[in-house]
Design an enzyme around this catalytic site. Sequence first.
Site, PDB file in Angstrom:
ATOM      1  N   GLU A 122      77.019  16.213 118.631  1.00 12.72           N
ATOM      2  CA  GLU A 122      77.828  15.621 117.567  1.00 12.72           C
ATOM      3  C   GLU A 122      78.769  16.709 117.035  1.00 12.72           C
ATOM      4  O   GLU A 122      78.366  17.592 116.291  1.00 12.72           O
ATOM      5  CB  GLU A 122      76.960  15.101 116.421  1.00 12.72           C
TER       6      GLU A 122
ATOM      7  N   ASP B  31      72.158  16.086 116.966  1.00 11.58           N
ATOM      8  CA  ASP B  31      72.722  15.819 115.651  1.00 11.58           C
ATOM      9  C   ASP B  31      73.328  17.105 115.088  1.00 11.58           C
ATOM     10  O   ASP B  31      72.795  18.203 115.311  1.00 11.58           O
ATOM     11  CB  ASP B  31      71.611  15.300 114.737  1.00 11.58           C
TER      12      ASP B  31
ATOM     13  N   GLY C  96      62.903  -4.436 110.348  1.00 11.42           N
ATOM     14  CA  GLY C  96      61.833  -4.603 111.331  1.00 11.42           C
ATOM     15  C   GLY C  96      62.253  -4.499 112.781  1.00 11.42           C
ATOM     16  O   GLY C  96      61.442  -4.793 113.677  1.00 11.42           O
TER      17      GLY C  96
END
Length: 631
Positions: A364, A335, A177
């Site tokens: 990355e 990414d 959460g």
Amino acid sequence: MNWYYHSRDPRYKSPFGAVKCGEAVQIRLDGEADALPLLVLFEPDGERRVPMTWDGESWRASFFAPDTPCRMGYCFAIGGRYFGADSGEARFSDAPAPFGLTVYDGAFETPDWFRRGVCYQIFPDRFFCSDRERFLRAADAYRTAGRELYVHENWDEEPLYLPHGGAAHYAPDDYFGGDLNGITEKLSYLQSLGITCLYVNPIFAAHSNHRYNTADYHSIDPLLGTNEDFAALCAAAKAHGIRVILDGVFSHTGDDSIYFDRYGRYGSGACQSKASPYYPWYRFYDYPNRYECWWNFETLPNVEETEPSYSAFIQGEGGVLKSWLSMGASGWRLDVADELPDSFIRGVRSSIKKTDPDALLIGEVWDDCATKSGPEGRRGYVNGDELDGAMNYPLREALIDFLNGRTDAYACADALNRLLENYPKPFYDACLNLLGSHDTERIRTALTGIPDARTLTRDEQLKHRPDAATLERAKRRVLCGTALLTALPGVPCIYYGDEVGMTGMCDPLNRGTFPWGRVDAAFLEQMRACIAMRRESEALQTGGVRIAAVGCRTLAVIRDSQTETRILLVNSDDKPVRAVLYPALFCEGPDATKPLAFAGAYRAEDGMRIEAHASLSVTVPGTGFKLLKKA
């Protein structure tokens, strides 16, 4: 007379390291006066031999770097043999062994605000939950839509790492959460830590807790909040002196997405009709059931990045990149940048820099960015028209091996100086220097002396239970590593929770929840002090750099600016060492030709005053460090 050349010693090659397009390069070679050596250049257009001139002491030659960015090589031809190496000291061989030389665009610049700062990486679901009831309502809506998820009842539970609910395989479908407003609520904490930039793992709508399977690039995942919550986070962060960079996952989407729509939830995806506007984005082998996937995961269909409609969707006006920058983001982390075409990365850079010239683009890349090759040939990450910097995994590997005692200080200094040699200075200064991330074991766990956790099976990882003494020593090693991050060129990055001593093996064990209310307060203060060293020092942010081993177990970093000099010494041995520094040790690096004299008084962080007389003698504690400032 012995022949000698060292590629990282500016007395033998000037300028040091990478050079700008068209820049003059001066080469010096020590050797015999009557030998007539040749400088052999390996350029993109082929081999070229340059005669060398004897100046009474050494052989000299010069050449101009190519006019376009590239990676070229050079060595020497002497008496029918070659004299060279990939880096460092040259040696004789029967075949060419060229030194590498990076040539980059001289107009290349990277954002000053980032180079001077300190970054903090957050895995959003695990940082802080601002409103449990709101999260539970969003989770109920998730289930109503026919998707599975597991909600942890207690924030302090461990992430799931085994299949559950009768599933045959583990799935990243458990949630705690954490949300965007939770990050906003903790900005004062991050500011107190000295953070100036947040790198946030994916936050767009997706159907996993890691969110690397994007479902909708234009919407915040409802479990995390709303687009308005994101804009509010960016505005509040800037008020705290912090900028936000986003994780861009553009090599693939999720199968359960607006674009692919494998399960027919949206009605307009590539799997539903070849007439879909998204159909050209994907590579189908047998429509619609067989298609190219990221690393063969069927949930992650690869996209065709060079498809014009996809490029426009990401990079164009009103596209993904510009939309989130307009809402307050200050840049992007790409990414799997090594799986994106160079042309696509250039398009990303062009798009964000047109929107905001000060926007950041980090990639990355797990290897040396200057020498990395792919199907297209050498990658252009450092050319000046692609990335600003990269996640500095080679640096991470060098520091962990040194701190664990697997390599000595000489090997560590060699690895760090090689990166300085290969990378253009603007690029190196904008690299994200990290010890841990969501893709690696926690740094405290890594520094218990284990091998790379990615080489271990899940069962082997779960069996790793170090004793209290080992964990305590690992904390001291983390402090040493963090001190090095703050002292070395590049931008230090703290993975959330590493500053309070969190542990964990690889994904998902490295993605536990931040232990609010039960942190290791003493360790946190030590980490905060390490980060403050960087924040309070112009030399550590922008100064010249010299890196050298002072014996087998002690690494020294000297940073100096016009107003101050800082010296960091890190001892990887469990026992204290007496380190003696003298100028001849620091013969490598971009600033090795600047005058260096150890004289006068130096003061340590603990207030100790040390007098230097031609050399500097310092006792460095076992598994510890000393930071000195010229008084």
